[in-house]
Each structure stands twice: as structure tokens, then as C-alpha cells.
Design a protein around this motif. Structure first.
Motif, PDB file in Angstrom:
ATOM      1  N   SER A  31       0.860  -1.179   0.000  1.00  0.00           N
ATOM      2  CA  SER A  31       0.000   0.000   0.000  1.00  0.00           C
ATOM      3  C   SER A  31       0.900   1.234   0.000  1.00  0.00           C
ATOM      4  O   SER A  31       2.126   1.119   0.043  1.00  0.00           O
ATOM      5  CB  SER A  31      -0.921   0.018   1.227  1.00  0.00           C
ATOM      6  OG  SER A  31      -0.195   0.374   2.386  1.00  0.00           O
ATOM      7  N   TYR A  32       0.305   2.401  -0.045  1.00  0.00           N
ATOM      8  CA  TYR A  32       1.086   3.634  -0.014  1.00  0.00           C
ATOM      9  C   TYR A  32       1.478   4.035   1.397  1.00  0.00           C
ATOM     10  O   TYR A  32       2.184   5.012   1.587  1.00  0.00           O
ATOM     11  CB  TYR A  32       0.306   4.775  -0.661  1.00  0.00           C
ATOM     12  CG  TYR A  32       0.177   4.653  -2.154  1.00  0.00           C
ATOM     13  CD1 TYR A  32       1.241   4.268  -2.946  1.00  0.00           C
ATOM     14  CD2 TYR A  32      -1.017   4.942  -2.777  1.00  0.00           C
ATOM     15  CE1 TYR A  32       1.135   4.176  -4.323  1.00  0.00           C
ATOM     16  CE2 TYR A  32      -1.143   4.854  -4.153  1.00  0.00           C
ATOM     17  CZ  TYR A  32      -0.064   4.466  -4.915  1.00  0.00           C
ATOM     18  OH  TYR A  32      -0.183   4.386  -6.271  1.00  0.00           O
ATOM     19  N   ASP A  33       1.011   3.303   2.381  1.00  0.00           N
ATOM     20  CA  ASP A  33       1.333   3.618   3.772  1.00  0.00           C
ATOM     21  C   ASP A  33       1.519   2.330   4.563  1.00  0.00           C
ATOM     22  O   ASP A  33       0.866   2.110   5.574  1.00  0.00           O
ATOM     23  CB  ASP A  33       0.225   4.490   4.378  1.00  0.00           C
ATOM     24  CG  ASP A  33       0.655   5.163   5.677  1.00  0.00           C
ATOM     25  OD1 ASP A  33       1.854   5.409   5.863  1.00  0.00           O
ATOM     26  OD2 ASP A  33      -0.228   5.440   6.509  1.00  0.00           O
ATOM     27  N   THR A  40      -0.376   1.597  13.253  1.00  0.00           N
ATOM     28  CA  THR A  40      -1.207   2.412  12.368  1.00  0.00           C
ATOM     29  C   THR A  40      -0.519   3.761  12.138  1.00  0.00           C
ATOM     30  O   THR A  40       0.374   4.147  12.883  1.00  0.00           O
ATOM     31  CB  THR A  40      -2.610   2.654  12.962  1.00  0.00           C
ATOM     32  OG1 THR A  40      -2.476   3.343  14.210  1.00  0.00           O
ATOM     33  CG2 THR A  40      -3.350   1.344  13.176  1.00  0.00           C
ATOM     34  N   ASP A  41      -0.966   4.451  11.121  1.00  0.00           N
ATOM     35  CA  ASP A  41      -0.416   5.764  10.783  1.00  0.00           C
ATOM     36  C   ASP A  41      -1.567   6.681  10.369  1.00  0.00           C
ATOM     37  O   ASP A  41      -1.726   7.006   9.199  1.00  0.00           O
ATOM     38  CB  ASP A  41       0.605   5.633   9.656  1.00  0.00           C
ATOM     39  CG  ASP A  41       1.282   6.935   9.301  1.00  0.00           C
ATOM     40  OD1 ASP A  41       1.269   7.870  10.132  1.00  0.00           O
ATOM     41  OD2 ASP A  41       1.818   7.033   8.186  1.00  0.00           O
ATOM     42  N   THR A  43      -2.092   9.777  10.546  1.00  0.00           N
ATOM     43  CA  THR A  43      -1.744  11.063   9.929  1.00  0.00           C
ATOM     44  C   THR A  43      -1.069  10.873   8.571  1.00  0.00           C
ATOM     45  O   THR A  43      -0.724  11.859   7.914  1.00  0.00           O
ATOM     46  CB  THR A  43      -0.806  11.866  10.837  1.00  0.00           C
ATOM     47  OG1 THR A  43       0.418  11.144  10.990  1.00  0.00           O
ATOM     48  CG2 THR A  43      -1.448  12.134  12.194  1.00  0.00           C
ATOM     49  N   LEU A  44      -0.863   9.628   8.168  1.00  0.00           N
ATOM     50  CA  LEU A  44      -0.203   9.285   6.903  1.00  0.00           C
ATOM     51  C   LEU A  44       1.198   9.893   6.793  1.00  0.00           C
ATOM     52  O   LEU A  44       1.667  10.242   5.711  1.00  0.00           O
ATOM     53  CB  LEU A  44      -1.054   9.710   5.703  1.00  0.00           C
ATOM     54  CG  LEU A  44      -2.430   9.043   5.596  1.00  0.00           C
ATOM     55  CD1 LEU A  44      -3.188   9.609   4.412  1.00  0.00           C
ATOM     56  CD2 LEU A  44      -2.282   7.538   5.481  1.00  0.00           C
ATOM     57  N   SER A  45       1.892   9.964   7.913  1.00  0.00           N
ATOM     58  CA  SER A  45       3.236  10.547   7.915  1.00  0.00           C
ATOM     59  C   SER A  45       4.241   9.680   7.159  1.00  0.00           C
ATOM     60  O   SER A  45       5.285  10.176   6.746  1.00  0.00           O
ATOM     61  CB  SER A  45       3.717  10.771   9.350  1.00  0.00           C
ATOM     62  OG  SER A  45       3.818   9.531  10.033  1.00  0.00           O
ATOM     63  N   ARG A  46       3.923   8.408   6.962  1.00  0.00           N
ATOM     64  CA  ARG A  46       4.819   7.516   6.211  1.00  0.00           C
ATOM     65  C   ARG A  46       4.296   7.236   4.805  1.00  0.00           C
ATOM     66  O   ARG A  46       4.797   6.350   4.124  1.00  0.00           O
ATOM     67  CB  ARG A  46       5.003   6.214   6.982  1.00  0.00           C
ATOM     68  CG  ARG A  46       5.755   6.438   8.298  1.00  0.00           C
ATOM     69  CD  ARG A  46       6.043   5.172   9.021  1.00  0.00           C
ATOM     70  NE  ARG A  46       6.773   4.247   8.162  1.00  0.00           N
ATOM     71  CZ  ARG A  46       7.186   3.057   8.541  1.00  0.00           C
ATOM     72  NH1 ARG A  46       6.952   2.653   9.770  1.00  0.00           N
ATOM     73  NH2 ARG A  46       7.819   2.264   7.719  1.00  0.00           N
ATOM     74  N   PHE A  47       3.317   8.004   4.360  1.00  0.00           N
ATOM     75  CA  PHE A  47       2.763   7.845   3.012  1.00  0.00           C
ATOM     76  C   PHE A  47       3.868   8.019   1.972  1.00  0.00           C
ATOM     77  O   PHE A  47       4.659   8.950   2.023  1.00  0.00           O
ATOM     78  CB  PHE A  47       1.664   8.890   2.776  1.00  0.00           C
ATOM     79  CG  PHE A  47       1.020   8.782   1.411  1.00  0.00           C
ATOM     80  CD1 PHE A  47      -0.093   8.002   1.233  1.00  0.00           C
ATOM     81  CD2 PHE A  47       1.537   9.475   0.328  1.00  0.00           C
ATOM     82  CE1 PHE A  47      -0.695   7.899  -0.012  1.00  0.00           C
ATOM     83  CE2 PHE A  47       0.946   9.393  -0.924  1.00  0.00           C
ATOM     84  CZ  PHE A  47      -0.174   8.590  -1.093  1.00  0.00           C
ATOM     85  N   SER A  48       3.920   7.100   1.005  1.00  0.00           N
ATOM     86  CA  SER A  48       4.963   7.183  -0.017  1.00  0.00           C
ATOM     87  C   SER A  48       4.505   6.475  -1.289  1.00  0.00           C
ATOM     88  O   SER A  48       3.914   5.398  -1.226  1.00  0.00           O
ATOM     89  CB  SER A  48       6.245   6.515   0.489  1.00  0.00           C
ATOM     90  OG  SER A  48       7.196   6.434  -0.555  1.00  0.00           O
TER      91      SER A  48
END
Length: 81
Positions: A31-33, A40-41, A43-48
Motif C-alpha cells: 500500500s502507499y502507507d 497504524t499511521d 496522519t499518513l506521515s509515512r505515506f509514499s
């Protein structure tokens, strides 16, 4: 790629289903995160999108080089129903 997309040296496909992100056609699940199990994330701080930039986009660019943008359908020009 040339055998698929080149209108003269191949079969001249003018469309492609090229999913971004994990899908049923991906070689592995991602996935993108992605996070380790149990984390869990929110805030999507690890979104890539790094995976798609290195694995998906080069093939998309190669296909587009074999067809002009005016004849190759992309998500920006194709009609979704």
C-alpha cells in the motif's frame, strides 16, 4: 514493450490497465502507507509512492514513448463509467 505498444513493430495497443498502488495485478501486496503488523499511521506521515515511481511509472513512460499522448488513453483522458 515494443511488441505490445508499437503500432508498426507490434500489435499497437492504445490502452493499458496500469494500476497504481496494491491491486490484484501487483506482484506482491503493498500500500502507499505500509506499516508493521499492529501499527497504524492515521496522519499518513509515512505515506509514499516510492514503489510506483520505481516499478510502475518507468513502464508507463516507456509505453507512452511508443504511442503519442493523443492516441494513448490515460487516466486523465479516458472516460470512467
Amino acid at each position: 514493450m515494443r511488441k505490445l505498444f508499437d503500432p508498426n513493430a507490434g500489435i499497437g495497443l492504445s490502452f493499458i490497465r496500469n494500476p497504481m498502488g496494491g491491486s490484484d495485478l501487483a506482484r506482491f501486496s503493498y500500500s502507499y502507507d505500509d506499516m508493521p503488523a499492529g501499527q497504524t499511521d492515521p496522519t499518513l506521515s509515512r505515506f509514499s509512492i516510492a514503489h510506483d515511481l520505481t516499478d510502475v511509472m518507468p513502464l508507463t513512460r516507456q509505453a507512452l514513448q511508443l504511442w503519442s499522448l493523443s492516441t494513448m488513453e490515460t487516466a486523465g483522458t479516458a472516460r470512467w463509467t
